[in-house]
Design a protein around this motif. Structure first.
Motif, mmCIF file in Angstrom:
data_model
loop_
_atom_site.group_PDB
_atom_site.id
_atom_site.type_symbol
_atom_site.label_atom_id
_atom_site.label_comp_id
_atom_site.label_asym_id
_atom_site.label_seq_id
_atom_site.Cartn_x
_atom_site.Cartn_y
_atom_site.Cartn_z
ATOM 1 N N GLY A 199 0.815 -1.213 0.000
ATOM 2 C CA GLY A 199 0.000 0.000 0.000
ATOM 3 C C GLY A 199 0.846 1.259 0.000
ATOM 4 O O GLY A 199 0.527 2.234 -0.691
ATOM 5 N N ILE A 200 1.925 1.247 0.785
ATOM 6 C CA ILE A 200 2.833 2.402 0.799
ATOM 7 C C ILE A 200 3.474 2.588 -0.564
ATOM 8 O O ILE A 200 3.628 3.721 -1.042
ATOM 9 N N ALA A 201 3.810 1.489 -1.223
ATOM 10 C CA ALA A 201 4.390 1.585 -2.566
ATOM 11 C C ALA A 201 3.401 2.209 -3.541
ATOM 12 O O ALA A 201 3.786 3.016 -4.408
ATOM 13 N N ARG A 202 2.119 1.874 -3.406
ATOM 14 C CA ARG A 202 1.104 2.499 -4.268
ATOM 15 C C ARG A 202 0.998 3.991 -3.990
ATOM 16 O O ARG A 202 0.817 4.804 -4.916
ATOM 17 N N LYS A 203 1.096 4.367 -2.720
ATOM 18 C CA LYS A 203 1.061 5.792 -2.368
ATOM 19 C C LYS A 203 2.239 6.535 -3.004
ATOM 20 O O LYS A 203 2.063 7.608 -3.591
ATOM 21 N N ILE A 204 3.428 5.957 -2.880
ATOM 22 C CA ILE A 204 4.624 6.601 -3.436
ATOM 23 C C ILE A 204 4.491 6.748 -4.946
ATOM 24 O O ILE A 204 4.807 7.805 -5.512
ATOM 25 N N ASP A 205 4.006 5.706 -5.590
ATOM 26 C CA ASP A 205 3.836 5.745 -7.051
ATOM 27 C C ASP A 205 2.822 6.810 -7.449
ATOM 28 O O ASP A 205 3.060 7.605 -8.376
ATOM 29 N N ALA A 206 1.685 6.876 -6.735
ATOM 30 C CA ALA A 206 0.644 7.858 -7.069
ATOM 31 C C ALA A 206 1.155 9.278 -6.859
ATOM 32 O O ALA A 206 0.909 10.171 -7.694
ATOM 33 N N ILE A 207 1.867 9.502 -5.772
ATOM 34 C CA ILE A 207 2.406 10.848 -5.515
ATOM 35 C C ILE A 207 3.414 11.230 -6.583
ATOM 36 O O ILE A 207 3.399 12.358 -7.091
ATOM 37 N N GLY A 208 4.286 10.296 -6.951
ATOM 38 C CA GLY A 208 5.274 10.584 -7.993
ATOM 39 C C GLY A 208 4.612 10.963 -9.305
ATOM 40 O O GLY A 208 5.033 11.928 -9.973
ATOM 41 N N ARG A 209 3.565 10.238 -9.679
ATOM 42 C CA ARG A 209 2.853 10.572 -10.917
ATOM 43 C C ARG A 209 2.141 11.911 -10.806
ATOM 44 O O ARG A 209 2.076 12.681 -11.777
ATOM 45 N N GLY A 210 1.599 12.186 -9.623
ATOM 46 C CA GLY A 210 0.944 13.474 -9.421
ATOM 47 C C GLY A 210 1.912 14.640 -9.510
ATOM 48 O O GLY A 210 1.612 15.673 -10.123
ATOM 49 N N LEU A 211 3.078 14.475 -8.910
ATOM 50 C CA LEU A 211 4.087 15.547 -8.974
ATOM 51 C C LEU A 211 4.537 15.792 -10.402
ATOM 52 O O LEU A 211 4.753 16.946 -10.811
ATOM 53 N N LYS A 212 4.677 14.726 -11.161
ATOM 54 C CA LYS A 212 5.090 14.889 -12.558
ATOM 55 C C LYS A 212 4.017 15.608 -13.364
ATOM 56 O O LYS A 212 4.304 16.514 -14.149
ATOM 57 N N ARG A 213 2.763 15.216 -13.148
ATOM 58 C CA ARG A 213 1.668 15.851 -13.892
ATOM 59 C C ARG A 213 1.568 17.339 -13.567
ATOM 60 O O ARG A 213 1.257 18.157 -14.444
ATOM 61 N N HIS A 214 1.829 17.706 -12.318
ATOM 62 C CA HIS A 214 1.638 19.093 -11.889
ATOM 63 C C HIS A 214 2.959 19.825 -11.675
ATOM 64 O O HIS A 214 3.010 20.784 -10.894
ATOM 65 N N GLU A 215 3.997 19.402 -12.350
ATOM 66 C CA GLU A 215 5.302 20.020 -12.146
ATOM 67 C C GLU A 215 5.298 21.504 -12.480
ATOM 68 O O GLU A 215 6.133 22.271 -11.980
ATOM 69 N N GLY A 216 4.342 21.950 -13.268
ATOM 70 C CA GLY A 216 4.266 23.357 -13.637
ATOM 71 C C GLY A 216 3.906 24.281 -12.487
ATOM 72 O O GLY A 216 4.133 25.488 -12.575
ATOM 73 N N VAL A 217 3.329 23.740 -11.388
ATOM 74 C CA VAL A 217 2.958 24.602 -10.256
ATOM 75 C C VAL A 217 4.000 24.552 -9.131
ATOM 76 O O VAL A 217 3.851 25.267 -8.135
ATOM 77 N N ILE A 218 5.018 23.724 -9.277
ATOM 78 C CA ILE A 218 6.049 23.655 -8.244
ATOM 79 C C ILE A 218 6.694 25.038 -8.104
ATOM 80 O O ILE A 218 7.068 25.686 -9.074
ATOM 81 N N GLY A 219 6.802 25.494 -6.857
ATOM 82 C CA GLY A 219 7.294 26.843 -6.589
ATOM 83 C C GLY A 219 6.187 27.836 -6.334
ATOM 84 O O GLY A 219 6.447 28.955 -5.897
ATOM 85 N N ASN A 220 4.943 27.437 -6.569
ATOM 86 C CA ASN A 220 3.787 28.298 -6.307
ATOM 87 C C ASN A 220 2.884 27.564 -5.322
ATOM 88 O O ASN A 220 2.025 26.778 -5.705
ATOM 89 N N ALA A 221 3.096 27.790 -4.026
ATOM 90 C CA ALA A 221 2.444 26.983 -2.999
ATOM 91 C C ALA A 221 0.912 27.019 -3.059
ATOM 92 O O ALA A 221 0.276 25.964 -2.938
ATOM 93 N N PRO A 222 0.272 28.178 -3.223
ATOM 94 C CA PRO A 222 -1.189 28.153 -3.307
ATOM 95 C C PRO A 222 -1.709 27.320 -4.479
ATOM 96 O O PRO A 222 -2.731 26.634 -4.351
ATOM 97 N N GLU A 223 -1.005 27.346 -5.596
ATOM 98 C CA GLU A 223 -1.399 26.515 -6.741
ATOM 99 C C GLU A 223 -1.172 25.039 -6.434
ATOM 100 O O GLU A 223 -1.932 24.175 -6.890
#
Length: 339
Positions: A199-223
């Protein structure tokens, strides 16, 4: 004062200079009182620091807690579609019902420490979006949840305790922390409500994919909050900001609550100056997060329940700090010779 209107997520970064600052005169007066009490200077350790902290934000040398408000925000999350939690989302509503009937740990702790508890369910029948496929919330949804949090704060309270409930929200917290502060996703990710290694591995995988999809907002905390967060996380941010506007000190709960508020720190670190962290959660990402936002917890009890339980327990310590600060005699009053 009341919280200035936030019409867009970009407005959050503009708030700091419009919100109350620390009252240094009250802090100095509280410190002087501590040094006049019948004890060696500094002998009550962090109790003295907590009394001074309360004086700083309540604007008086002898602050008291007449009204302690506790708010628990609940939300559901689309990321659960990725198998990140061993429990179904129906548990969120079931636990809200348990809170409201007085059967949860937070009810008992609030009763003991003297906090008035309110539980606010945020559209549990409409989970946020799955952040591996798109934004968790639109800007409108995020702002609406933020304002629900802000509106729930009683401006007459002397201290505010914050907590949360939401199946899947330990994944959300780890995603927010990783997006705001960087580092290995695995270091932010833990078992939450009891995930096994798979289950933890699934969480890590999902977060990694989410960060990649939304990499354009990194550096803008409210976004980042809108892209990866949940309604309860946005509500916590709103409550923290409303409390600051009213000069109400805040006690944050564990990893999930701290991760929500840390979005504000990532926006402007001064936005959390009025906040304490109630305890160090056993969730592994919490200590890393506390280091990132430069906060020392009040307690370390190996808790990881959420619900605001660690914050409510810490309220008892804050009350004890003020009881000593306000109730002890000075050397002069007691007729005790000073060194």
């Amino acid at each position: 004062m009341s919280l200035p209107r936030i019409a867009a997520l970009s407005d959050i970064a503009k708030l700091t200079d419009r919100l109350p600052e620390a009252d240094t005169a009250a802090a100095e007066a509280a410190r002087a009182r501590q040094n006049s009490l019948t004890k060696p200077p500094g002998s009550l350790g962090r109790l003295e620091a907590l009394a001074e902290f309360m004086a700083t934000w309540r604007g008086t040398a002898r602050p008291e807690i007449w009204r302690a408000q506790a708010l628990v925000f609940a939300g559901n999350h689309g990321i659960c579609a990725q198998g990140v939690n061993p429990y179904p989302q129906e548990v969120t509503a079931q636990m809200v019902a348990n809170f409201r009937s007085g059967g949860a740990a937070i009810n008992q702790l609030c009763a003991v420490t003297g906090a008035d508890l309110s539980v606010i369910a945020l559209e549990l029948d409409r989970p946020t979006g799955d952040f591996t496929e798109g934004p968790a919330m639109s800007e409108t949804d995020c702002l609406d949840a933020l304002w629900q949090g802000a509106s729930a704060v009683d401006e007459g309270a002397d201290i505010l305790i914050l907590g949360e409930m939401g199946i899947g929200n330990s994944t959300v917290a780890a995603a927010l922390a990783a997006a705001c502060f960087g580092g290995d996703v695995a270091e932010w990710t833990g078992p939450g409500t009891g995930s096994d290694k798979a289950g933890i591995a699934r969480k890590i995988d999902a977060i990694g994919r989410g960060l990649k999809r939304h990499e354009g907002v990194i550096g803008n905390a409210p976004e980042i909050l809108a892209a990866l967060g949940g309604r309860e996380q946005a509500a916590i941010c709103g409550a923290v900001l409303a409390a600051r506007a009213a000069r109400i000190p805040v006690i944050l709960d564990g990893f999930i609550c701290t991760a929500a508020a840390a979005v504000l720190y990532a926006t402007d670190k001064r936005l959390l100056d009025h906040c304490l962290v109630g305890h160090a959660s056993a969730e592994p990402g919490h200590r890393k997060l506390l280091a990132a936002i430069h906060k020392r917890p009040v307690l370390e009890f190996d808790m990881r329940l959420g619900e605001g339980s660690g914050a409510a327990l810490a309220l008892g310590i804050v009350r004890s700090a003020l009881a000593c600060h306000n109730g002890m005699a000075t050397f002069g009053e007691a007729g005790v010779s000073e060194a």
